[in-house]
Design an enzyme around this catalytic site. Structure first.
Site, PDB file in Angstrom:
ATOM      1  N   ASP A  78       0.860  -1.179   0.000  1.00  0.00           N
ATOM      2  CA  ASP A  78       0.000   0.000   0.000  1.00  0.00           C
ATOM      3  C   ASP A  78       0.902   1.236   0.000  1.00  0.00           C
ATOM      4  O   ASP A  78       1.163   1.816   1.049  1.00  0.00           O
ATOM      5  CB  ASP A  78      -0.891   0.033   1.241  1.00  0.00           C
ATOM      6  CG  ASP A  78      -1.931  -1.066   1.257  1.00  0.00           C
ATOM      7  OD1 ASP A  78      -2.911  -0.959   0.508  1.00  0.00           O
ATOM      8  OD2 ASP A  78      -1.765  -2.029   2.035  1.00  0.00           O
ATOM      9  N   ARG A  86       4.051   2.788   2.992  1.00  0.00           N
ATOM     10  CA  ARG A  86       4.717   1.760   3.801  1.00  0.00           C
ATOM     11  C   ARG A  86       6.237   1.900   3.755  1.00  0.00           C
ATOM     12  O   ARG A  86       6.925   1.507   4.675  1.00  0.00           O
ATOM     13  CB  ARG A  86       4.326   0.361   3.304  1.00  0.00           C
ATOM     14  CG  ARG A  86       2.838   0.088   3.268  1.00  0.00           C
ATOM     15  CD  ARG A  86       2.154   0.316   4.597  1.00  0.00           C
ATOM     16  NE  ARG A  86       0.751  -0.036   4.530  1.00  0.00           N
ATOM     17  CZ  ARG A  86      -0.193   0.514   5.283  1.00  0.00           C
ATOM     18  NH1 ARG A  86       0.124   1.478   6.135  1.00  0.00           N
ATOM     19  NH2 ARG A  86      -1.450   0.135   5.169  1.00  0.00           N
ATOM     20  N   ARG A 148      -6.980  10.280   1.554  1.00  0.00           N
ATOM     21  CA  ARG A 148      -6.634   9.199   0.629  1.00  0.00           C
ATOM     22  C   ARG A 148      -7.443   9.312  -0.667  1.00  0.00           C
ATOM     23  O   ARG A 148      -7.139   8.625  -1.637  1.00  0.00           O
ATOM     24  CB  ARG A 148      -6.894   7.845   1.289  1.00  0.00           C
ATOM     25  CG  ARG A 148      -6.101   7.635   2.572  1.00  0.00           C
ATOM     26  CD  ARG A 148      -6.585   6.411   3.319  1.00  0.00           C
ATOM     27  NE  ARG A 148      -6.279   5.185   2.618  1.00  0.00           N
ATOM     28  CZ  ARG A 148      -6.841   4.008   2.895  1.00  0.00           C
ATOM     29  NH1 ARG A 148      -7.764   3.913   3.842  1.00  0.00           N
ATOM     30  NH2 ARG A 148      -6.491   2.934   2.228  1.00  0.00           N
ATOM     31  N   LYS A 178      -9.210   0.890  -5.540  1.00  0.00           N
ATOM     32  CA  LYS A 178      -9.965   0.515  -4.336  1.00  0.00           C
ATOM     33  C   LYS A 178     -10.807   1.712  -3.858  1.00  0.00           C
ATOM     34  O   LYS A 178     -10.545   2.843  -4.268  1.00  0.00           O
ATOM     35  CB  LYS A 178      -9.008   0.047  -3.233  1.00  0.00           C
ATOM     36  CG  LYS A 178      -7.969   1.077  -2.766  1.00  0.00           C
ATOM     37  CD  LYS A 178      -6.939   0.429  -1.862  1.00  0.00           C
ATOM     38  CE  LYS A 178      -5.977   1.466  -1.309  1.00  0.00           C
ATOM     39  NZ  LYS A 178      -4.899   0.836  -0.527  1.00  0.00           N
ATOM     40  N   HIS A 179     -11.852   1.480  -3.074  1.00  0.00           N
ATOM     41  CA  HIS A 179     -12.404   0.257  -2.506  1.00  0.00           C
ATOM     42  C   HIS A 179     -13.805   0.102  -3.100  1.00  0.00           C
ATOM     43  O   HIS A 179     -14.710   0.844  -2.725  1.00  0.00           O
ATOM     44  CB  HIS A 179     -12.487   0.325  -0.993  1.00  0.00           C
ATOM     45  CG  HIS A 179     -11.200   0.676  -0.297  1.00  0.00           C
ATOM     46  ND1 HIS A 179     -10.742   1.973  -0.162  1.00  0.00           N
ATOM     47  CD2 HIS A 179     -10.259  -0.110   0.293  1.00  0.00           C
ATOM     48  CE1 HIS A 179      -9.586   1.981   0.493  1.00  0.00           C
ATOM     49  NE2 HIS A 179      -9.269   0.719   0.791  1.00  0.00           N
ATOM     50  N   HIS A 191     -11.932  -1.048   9.277  1.00  0.00           N
ATOM     51  CA  HIS A 191     -10.959  -1.770  10.101  1.00  0.00           C
ATOM     52  C   HIS A 191     -11.582  -2.124  11.455  1.00  0.00           C
ATOM     53  O   HIS A 191     -11.181  -3.092  12.100  1.00  0.00           O
ATOM     54  CB  HIS A 191      -9.711  -0.918  10.339  1.00  0.00           C
ATOM     55  CG  HIS A 191      -8.871  -0.715   9.118  1.00  0.00           C
ATOM     56  ND1 HIS A 191      -9.092   0.325   8.252  1.00  0.00           N
ATOM     57  CD2 HIS A 191      -7.823  -1.414   8.625  1.00  0.00           C
ATOM     58  CE1 HIS A 191      -8.197   0.261   7.270  1.00  0.00           C
ATOM     59  NE2 HIS A 191      -7.428  -0.782   7.471  1.00  0.00           N
ATOM     60  N   ASP A 264     -10.242  -6.658   0.243  1.00  0.00           N
ATOM     61  CA  ASP A 264      -9.469  -5.977   1.276  1.00  0.00           C
ATOM     62  C   ASP A 264      -9.177  -7.028   2.348  1.00  0.00           C
ATOM     63  O   ASP A 264      -9.709  -8.142   2.317  1.00  0.00           O
ATOM     64  CB  ASP A 264     -10.265  -4.794   1.839  1.00  0.00           C
ATOM     65  CG  ASP A 264      -9.368  -3.696   2.400  1.00  0.00           C
ATOM     66  OD1 ASP A 264      -8.182  -3.978   2.678  1.00  0.00           O
ATOM     67  OD2 ASP A 264      -9.851  -2.556   2.577  1.00  0.00           O
TER      68      ASP A 264
END
Length: 539
Positions: A78, A86, A148, A178-179, A191, A264
């Site tokens: 990601d 990351r 994002r 995504k998503h 999450h 996901d």
């Protein structure tokens, strides 16, 4: 890459992407590759040190797969840009996040920076990026998408998203949009729980689905599902990831998408808490997912793989369903990974100082992103007089974004322009004692700049309290600059001057300092609407 040569176990293994917890191949990832014929790996910060280490890790994983007769691995990450990155190392270009790019209103910038990102990721052996995020962020209380997203205008999100996809895939890096069908208009973080988007089909077609339709037209390799409920498409109270109506009916049949559908992560609470990882994996495959993502826990990863295997053996999932998914997987691997050998992963990486053209581009984008929303005679600052900067430190990570290890604070950046800058560094969630100490210091300054940072849906209470109390101190000049979420102004509407930066990365703080000092203009266009009267997104 001939499916007829694969056993059922090998085919099912190709349908999984999993993560692990070390800088070198550990027992977890070895077991998944050796015993379960894993199709792909996902990297997180826990797998990242220096670029040379990442390239070596990628080479080791590909060699491990080859040594056990497996197909080349997808190695995914990601690396969205901005606050979701990351890989955090000075040798990796700090690509702006989506909302910053949206604020430039120039899709060409999205294309150019995505080319740079693709080149760098491929050099590290990473061949799939779980980006771009095509969610249309039209809900200011969205706790997980926010910056994002490219913004709230579906047409602009579509243009920027298509530019990113084009750049990635021209370079040979698989893009994963995504998503699907859209996580932008939610107020729950998947999450942590299950979100619902209540809009009817007509509205979904006009807003949420538009960027994905454009992505399909662009030939996007992969589309990632949302753990979000869409009652207008799926009558049962199940998230899109597990819905055949969404994945097969809408995405495959109505939108004619023939690429890879990846879930996901199934360890997110929206799936794990309500359905279980194993059952979630089975339901996702039944719904039409080709690839299942299980990012963290070995027991969950094995449970998911075994659950799909048992579902095939019991007849719940037909082997034809598995074969159709694996055929799509093999087709994409043939296209992107043919000829990839572990020894070909480059160990050589360009130093930052050898990429001046990248620096120039990123500096230009930061200047054209920062947005002046309101100014009641506060700007520019008087650089000959003392300035107090209050800087919120990000001291904890979330499921989505992590603090940068190399930080240029606003005070450091502004010191290049002003002779007397004092900076107070506070927690992003300051307590009462920290607030009072800051106010005591601020009382003697006629110029105060408060940087705000919101990782969730609303400005943290401590930052809000501090801003309100600073207002009552009646400084000569008081400026607030949001360094992540542009919606902070909604919580402190009386602030006399407000700028949006969309991220607190070094290029943006240096550009902000220049603007505060009157050395340059804020050129960004607000990509989302705020509550302030007359402050709407630039459309």
């Amino acid at each position: 890459m001939d499916i007829s040569k694969l056993s059922l176990e090998q085919k099912i293994g190709q349908m999984f992407i999993c993560g692990f917890h070390s800088l070198v191949p550990d027992d977890q990832i070895r077991k998944l590759i050796e015993d379960y014929h894993l199709g792909g790996v996902i990297y997180f910060r826990r797998n990242i040190d220096k670029p040379q280490q990442v390239a070596s890790l990628s080479a080791s994983l590909q060699k491990l797969a080859a040594d056990h007769g497996n197909l080349p691995l997808w190695i995914a990450i990601d690396q969205e840009g901005g606050m979701v990155a990351r890989i955090d190392h000075k040798q990796i270009s700090r690509i702006p996040g989506n909302m910053a790019l949206g604020a430039t209103d120039h899709p060409d910038y999205s294309y150019e920076v995505s080319k740079i990102s693709a080149e760098e990721l491929l050099q590290l052996g990473i061949n799939m990026n779980f980006a771009p995020c095509l969610d249309v962020n039209n809900n200011p209380h969205n706790p997980v998408i926010g910056v994002r997203s490219f913004g709230e205008n579906p047409d602009k999100v579509s243009e920027h998203g298509a530019a990113v996809i084009k750049a990635f895939q021209e370079k040979g890096l698989s893009a994963a949009a995504k998503h699907f069908p859209g996580h932008g208009d939610t107020n729950v973080d998947s999450h942590m729980g299950l979100a619902t988007v209540e809009h009817d089909v007509e509205r979904l077609q006009q807003v949420e689905l538009k960027p994905f339709i454009k992505a399909i037209q662009q030939g996007v390799d992969v589309i990632m599902t949302a753990h979000v409920i869409f009652p207008a498409i799926e009558p049962e109270p199940i998230p899109a990831t597990l819905s055949r109506s969404v994945l097969t009916g809408l995405l495959r049949e109505d939108l004619a998408y023939d690429g890879i559908i990846v879930t996901d992560c199934l360890e997110m609470h929206a799936i794990a808490k309500f359905f279980g990882v194993g059952e979630g994996a089975v339901k996702a495959v039944e719904a039409g997912a080709d690839v299942v993502l299980v990012s963290h826990t070995l027991s969950d990863q094995i449970e998911a793989i075994e659950a799909v295997k048992n579902a095939v053996r019991s007849g719940r999932i037909s082997e034809k369903t598995i074969d159709a998914a694996v055929e799509r997987i093999l087709k994409l691997k043939q296209k992107r990974l043919t000829g990839l050998q572990a020894t070909e992963v480059s160990q050589v990486f360009l130093e930052r100082h050898e990429k001046p053209e990248v620096d120039r581009l990123l500096k230009e984008i930061s200047r054209k992103s920062i947005t002046l929303v309101k100014d009641q005679g506060q700007l520019p600052l008087n650089t000959a007089e003392p300035v107090l900067v209050i800087w919120p430190e990000v001291r904890s990570e979330t499921q989505v974004d992590e603090p940068w290890t190399e930080v240029v604070t606003l005070g450091e950046a502004l010191s290049k322009y002003a002779a007397n800058v004092k900076e107070i560094r506070i927690s992003a969630e300051p307590g009462q004692e920290e607030i009072e100490e800051t106010l005591n210091t601020a009382a003697s300054f006629s110029q105060v700049v408060l940087a705000t940072y919101t990782a969730g849906s609303t400005l943290p209470e401590g930052q809000m309290s501090l801003a309100e109390k600073l207002l009552r101190q009646n400084h000569g000049k008081l400026v607030v600059a949001s360094t992540r979420n542009p919606y902070d102004l909604n919580d402190i509407p009386e602030i006399p001057a407000y700028l949006c930066c969309y991220e607190n990365t070094p290029y943006f703080m240096e550009a902000l300092a220049s603007i505060l000092a009157g050395q340059s203009e804020a050129e960004g266009k607000l990509p989302v609407s705020l509550d302030e009267p007359g402050v709407a997104a630039a459309n």
